[in-house]
Scaffold this motif. Structure first.
Motif, PDB file in Angstrom:
ATOM      1  N   ASP A 154       0.842  -1.246   0.070  1.00 10.80           N
ATOM      2  CA  ASP A 154       0.176   0.070   0.084  1.00 10.80           C
ATOM      3  C   ASP A 154       0.729   1.186   0.067  1.00 10.80           C
ATOM      4  N   GLY A 155       0.455   2.104  -0.633  1.00  5.52           N
ATOM      5  CA  GLY A 155       1.058   3.445  -0.778  1.00  5.52           C
ATOM      6  C   GLY A 155       1.489   3.869  -2.242  1.00  5.52           C
ATOM      7  N   PRO A 156       2.042   5.204  -2.463  1.00  4.21           N
ATOM      8  CA  PRO A 156       2.115   5.786  -3.897  1.00  4.21           C
ATOM      9  C   PRO A 156       3.570   4.660  -4.309  1.00  4.21           C
ATOM     10  N   GLN A 157       3.282   4.434  -5.452  1.00 10.35           N
ATOM     11  CA  GLN A 157       4.607   3.367  -5.944  1.00 10.35           C
ATOM     12  C   GLN A 157       5.443   4.567  -6.740  1.00 10.35           C
ATOM     13  N   ARG A 158       6.516   4.374  -6.482  1.00 12.50           N
ATOM     14  CA  ARG A 158       7.685   5.401  -6.881  1.00 12.50           C
ATOM     15  C   ARG A 158       9.106   4.600  -7.423  1.00 12.50           C
ATOM     16  N   SER A 159       9.399   5.058  -8.629  1.00 10.24           N
ATOM     17  CA  SER A 159      10.710   4.366  -9.116  1.00 10.24           C
ATOM     18  C   SER A 159      11.913   5.289  -8.625  1.00 10.24           C
ATOM     19  N   LEU A 160      13.094   4.747  -8.214  1.00  5.06           N
ATOM     20  CA  LEU A 160      14.151   5.569  -8.412  1.00  5.06           C
ATOM     21  C   LEU A 160      14.776   5.748  -9.816  1.00  5.06           C
ATOM     22  N   PRO A 161      15.358   7.023  -9.782  1.00  2.00           N
ATOM     23  CA  PRO A 161      15.972   7.361 -11.296  1.00  2.00           C
ATOM     24  C   PRO A 161      17.355   6.820 -11.251  1.00  2.00           C
ATOM     25  N   PHE A 162      17.777   7.213 -12.542  1.00  2.00           N
ATOM     26  CA  PHE A 162      19.421   6.567 -12.737  1.00  2.00           C
ATOM     27  C   PHE A 162      20.185   6.770 -11.682  1.00  2.00           C
ATOM     28  N   LEU A 163      20.640   5.735 -10.889  1.00  2.00           N
ATOM     29  CA  LEU A 163      21.814   5.804  -9.897  1.00  2.00           C
ATOM     30  C   LEU A 163      22.542   4.538 -10.157  1.00  2.00           C
ATOM     31  N   VAL A 164      23.889   4.601  -9.611  1.00  2.00           N
ATOM     32  CA  VAL A 164      24.903   3.412 -10.025  1.00  2.00           C
ATOM     33  C   VAL A 164      25.078   2.679  -8.421  1.00  2.00           C
ATOM     34  N   ALA A 165      25.179   1.454  -8.515  1.00  2.00           N
ATOM     35  CA  ALA A 165      25.414   0.764  -7.443  1.00  2.00           C
ATOM     36  C   ALA A 165      26.826   0.879  -6.902  1.00  2.00           C
ATOM     37  N   ALA A 166      27.187   0.805  -5.785  1.00  2.00           N
ATOM     38  CA  ALA A 166      28.517   0.820  -4.876  1.00  2.00           C
ATOM     39  C   ALA A 166      28.792  -0.540  -4.483  1.00  2.00           C
ATOM     40  N   LEU A 219      29.781   7.952  -5.560  1.00  2.00           N
ATOM     41  CA  LEU A 219      29.338   7.692  -7.161  1.00  2.00           C
ATOM     42  C   LEU A 219      28.376   8.693  -7.590  1.00  2.00           C
ATOM     43  N   ASN A 220      27.430   8.760  -6.748  1.00  2.00           N
ATOM     44  CA  ASN A 220      26.017   9.712  -7.284  1.00  2.00           C
ATOM     45  C   ASN A 220      26.050  10.837  -6.844  1.00  2.00           C
ATOM     46  N   GLU A 221      26.914  11.653  -6.294  1.00  2.00           N
ATOM     47  CA  GLU A 221      26.992  12.990  -5.708  1.00  2.00           C
ATOM     48  C   GLU A 221      26.204  13.783  -6.601  1.00  2.00           C
ATOM     49  N   GLU A 222      26.715  13.750  -8.038  1.00  2.00           N
ATOM     50  CA  GLU A 222      25.962  15.000  -8.784  1.00  2.00           C
ATOM     51  C   GLU A 222      24.432  14.592  -9.221  1.00  2.00           C
ATOM     52  N   PRO A 223      24.033  13.169  -9.603  1.00  2.00           N
ATOM     53  CA  PRO A 223      22.805  13.196  -9.937  1.00  2.00           C
ATOM     54  C   PRO A 223      21.713  13.234  -8.447  1.00  2.00           C
ATOM     55  N   LEU A 224      22.196  12.734  -7.567  1.00  2.00           N
ATOM     56  CA  LEU A 224      21.532  12.990  -6.319  1.00  2.00           C
ATOM     57  C   LEU A 224      21.185  14.345  -5.783  1.00  2.00           C
TER      58      LEU A 224
END
Length: 166
Positions: free
Chosen positions: A80-92, A138-143
Motif C-alpha cells: 500500500d502507498g504511492p509507488q515510485r521508481s528511483l531514477p538513474f543511480l549507480v550501485a556501489a 559515485l552518485n553525488e551529482e545526480p542525487l
C-alpha cells in the motif's frame, strides 16, 4: 523518516542489507504485505519517479521490497502507498558495483532519502557498510540534481541527461 522493508528472505542472509538495517535499528522488517505499513513504495517498475514533491505530499515513511529480482514485480504491487521508481543511480555494493539501476536495499533507501532531502539519514544508514559512503560519492551529482527538482517530470528530465551520455 521511517524505513520499512517487506522482506521475502530469499537471499543470502550474510549479504542482506535489509537484515543489517533491521538489526541496527534503522529499518523494520515485515514478513507479509499485510503487516507492512503504507508508505512511499520504492518500486523499480513504477511509472512515476520519486521526487522531492513526494516528501511534501506523501507519508513520512519509505517502504522497500527485499526479494530476488525474479519476484520483485509481482510482490511490489501488493504494498500500500504511492509507488515510485528511483531514477538513474549507480550501485556501489560489491555484487553490482558500477551497474546502473541494480541497487540493493540500503542503496535504494539512501538514494530515496537523499532525493527527499534527508541526506544525513542517507549517510547514516550507509555508514555501517564498508562500501556505503562510496554510493554517495559515485552518485553525488545526480542525487544533488534530483534533490533540486520540483517534481517527477523534472527528475525524469535530469535522468534523461545521464542516460543520453551512456
Amino acid at each position: 523518516m521511517e524505513l520499512h522493508v517487506r522482506y521475502e528472505g530469499d537471499d543470502d542472509p550474510k549479504k542482506c542489507t535489509a537484515r543489517k538495517l533491521d538489526r541496527l535499528g534503522h529499518a523494520t522488517l515485515h514478513r507479509s504485505a499485510r503487516a507492512t505499513p503504507p508508505g512511499i513504495v520504492l518500486n523499480p517498475f513504477a511509472e512515476q519517479a520519486l521526487s522531492p514533491a513526494d516528501a511534501e505530499s506523501g507519508p513520512d515513511r519509505l517502504v522497500a521490497l527485499d526479494c530476488s529480482w525474479e519476484t520483485a514485480e509481482r510482490e511490489a504491487f501488493d504494498l500500500d502507498g504511492p509507488q515510485r521508481s528511483l531514477p538513474f543511480l549507480v550501485a556501489a555494493n560489491p555484487v553490482n558495483y558500477g551497474t546502473a539501476f541494480q541497487l540493493n536495499t540500503v542503496e535504494a533507501f539512501a538514494g530515496a532519502l537523499a532525493i527527499l532531502g534527508e541526506r544525513e539519514q542517507a549517510a547514516d544508514i550507509l555508514s555501517t557498510f564498508s562500501w556505503g559512503p562510496t554510493f554517495l560519492d559515485l552518485n553525488e551529482e545526480p542525487l544533488r540534481r534530483y534533490a533540486d527538482c520540483a517534481d517527477s517530470t523534472d527528475v525524469v528530465a535530469v535522468q534523461d541527461d545521464y542516460l543520453a551520455d551512456e
